[in-house]
Enzyme design. Structure first.
Site, PDB file in Angstrom:
ATOM      1  N   GLY A   1       1.222   0.193  -1.061  1.00 14.35           N
ATOM      2  CA  GLY A   1       1.720   1.539  -0.777  1.00 14.35           C
ATOM      3  C   GLY A   1       0.894   2.562  -1.534  1.00 14.35           C
ATOM      4  N   ASN A   2       1.407   3.772  -1.623  1.00 12.25           N
ATOM      5  CA  ASN A   2       0.731   4.788  -2.439  1.00 12.25           C
ATOM      6  C   ASN A   2       1.786   5.653  -3.117  1.00 12.25           C
ATOM      7  OD1 ASN A   2       1.339   7.182  -0.736  1.00 12.25           O
ATOM      8  ND2 ASN A   2       0.146   6.026   0.772  1.00 12.25           N
ATOM      9  N   ARG A   3       1.317   6.577  -3.954  1.00 12.29           N
ATOM     10  CA  ARG A   3       2.265   7.302  -4.820  1.00 12.29           C
ATOM     11  C   ARG A   3       2.860   8.555  -4.191  1.00 12.29           C
ATOM     12  NH1 ARG A   3       1.480   4.854  -9.714  1.00 12.29           N
ATOM     13  NH2 ARG A   3      -0.617   4.047 -10.089  1.00 12.29           N
ATOM     14  N   ALA A  63       1.150  10.530   3.790  1.00 10.56           N
ATOM     15  CA  ALA A  63       0.011   9.827   3.188  1.00 10.56           C
ATOM     16  C   ALA A  63       0.023   8.418   3.783  1.00 10.56           C
ATOM     17  CB  ALA A  63       0.175   9.782   1.678  1.00 10.56           C
TER      18      ALA A  63
END
Ligand code: C5P
Length: 400
Positions: free
Chosen positions: A209-211, A276
């Site tokens: 995933g991402n932040r 995102a």
């Protein structure tokens, strides 16, 4: 405030109906004309006489006026109104609205109404949580009915929880923000917003995933509501709260997000792509949790579809697409390339810094349009950035 606005107030049977004369009074005090239509069972809780006195016009319940034989014409009532609200909306009326039944004047008028419709449900907490009620609420929301969500507190049953009809003051506020949204290019537009990260499963417990927190997209959704737009939010995994007024679709992976967007975007005027999205996913997701064994583990990744580009290049001529970009070097050049390659109307370049970007409350952005307009914001709250973005796009006539 609501001067000369014509409001149809539908009242269904439920203890909360006792609050409706007060709601009528508040609407009237704000300058609105109010026509009340009750279901027969509403009259167990409130009288036609009271409602007629406070609304200053006969409150209706029957298809025909018993004394004069006049037909209470539901089509005319539906056409007369600028807005309709059913408060309280009990489970029985809710399910009939879904199935299109019309065995009373309120339901026939609802089916005939061309104006925006709100419902303020009221029922006991377990009824409210029942899957059939929740499914009906979602179906109506999908059809464009606006929900004024039930409030939490003591209930007539003696239980405590969610199910109370929204207080009349809160219902009035919803109408004020609907009618008072000043005229602007966003008012009445159907807008799709993507927000948040995507999670790409490795196995049943792990993911890539991402932040991203999703905050920027959620703030855009809020600003759009203030401007009177209808918002479809396609949201990746986040714990942030989402305003009730949006039509929310939760997704996890980029492929889920693409299918949700493909369903929703054809009915929208504008897409704002603030998500995102993970550029890659695991080529073959493991069906069982992978046990640790070797010191190294090589995962093969496959490229995810570019959601924005897929929708943008295939869009209808009236549809607009706004993208976001986050770059750490050569930022402006890359952003302008994306504007062109993805055939966008505008792109918003995030600045990467200590107090900006992912998981920050603040941001500072540069906005570029296909017509070479540009604007640079200060470091501001994401809520302010959202408002500025919408105002700039409107001023530059990107929405026309
Ligand atoms: O190409 P890049 O990922 O930098 O583009 C960013 C823009 O494209 C954002 O608006 C993002 O939401 C969108 N995007 C997308 N699908 C992807 C990757 C990015 O919609 N797979």
């Amino acid at each position: 405030m609501l001067k000369n606005k014509r409001i149809l107030l539908g009242i269904s049977g439920g203890i909360a109906a006792y609050k409706t004369p007060e709601l009528v009074r508040l609407f009237k005090k704000s300058g609105a004309e109010v026509q009340v239509i009750c279901t027969p069972s509403a009259l167990q809780f409130v009288t036609l006489k009271t409602l007629s006195v406070v609304s200053e016009r006969p409150a209706l319940v029957d298809f025909f006026d018993e004394e004069t034989g006049m037909w209470n014409h539901h089509v005319n009532l539906g056409l007369w109104a600028d807005a309709m609200v059913i408060a309280p909306c009990g489970s029985n009326t809710l399910s009939k609205m879904v199935s299109g039944q019309c065995d009373n004047l309120l339901l026939t008028t609802y089916l005939s109404a061309r104006c925006p419709v709100w419902i303020a449900p009221a029922m006991d907490l377990d009824m409210y949580l029942h899957p059939s009620v929740q499914e009906h609420l979602n179906t109506l929301k999908e059809r464009g009915v606006h929900l004024i969500d039930a409030e939490t507190g003591p209930l007539a049953s003696g239980l405590e929880g969610k199910g109370r009809m929204a207080e009349p003051e809160n219902i009035l506020e919803v109408f004020k923000s609907h009618f008072e949204a000043p005229d602007n290019g966003w008012k009445g537009k159907q807008v799709m917003v993507t927000a948040g990260p995507t999670y790409e499963a490795i196995d049943p417990v792990r993911f890539i995933g991402n932040r991203s927190s999703g905050l920027m997209g959620i703030e855009i959704a809020k600003a759009l509501i203030t401007k009177g737009a209808h918002v479809n939010l396609i949201l990746g995994p986040t714990h942030l709260e989402v305003p009730e007024e949006v039509q929310l679709t939760r997704v996890e992976s980029a492929q889920d997000m693409l299918s949700a967007c493909e369903n929703i975007f054809p009915n929208c005027d504008v897409g704002i792509f603030a998500a995102a999205v993970s550029d890659y996913r695991i080529k073959e997701v493991y069906t069982e949790k992978v046990k640790k064994s070797a010191d190294n583990w090589n995962l093969e990744l496959a490229k995810n579809p570019d959601i924005l580009k897929t929708l943008s290049v295939n869009r209808k001529s009236h549809q607009k697409c706004i993208g976001f970009a986050l770059e750490t070097q050569n930022a402006e050049n890359y952003a302008l390339q994306k504007l062109q390659q993805k055939q966008l109307d505008a792109i918003v370049l995030n600045t990467v810094g200590e107090n900006t970007g992912f998981q920050s409350e603040q941001n500072s952005v540069k906005i570029f349009t296909k017509n070479n307009q540009q604007f640079v914001t200060d470091l501001q709250s994401k809520s302010d950035i959202a408002t500025i973005l919408l105002e700039k796009l409107d001023d530059w006539q990107i929405l026309d």
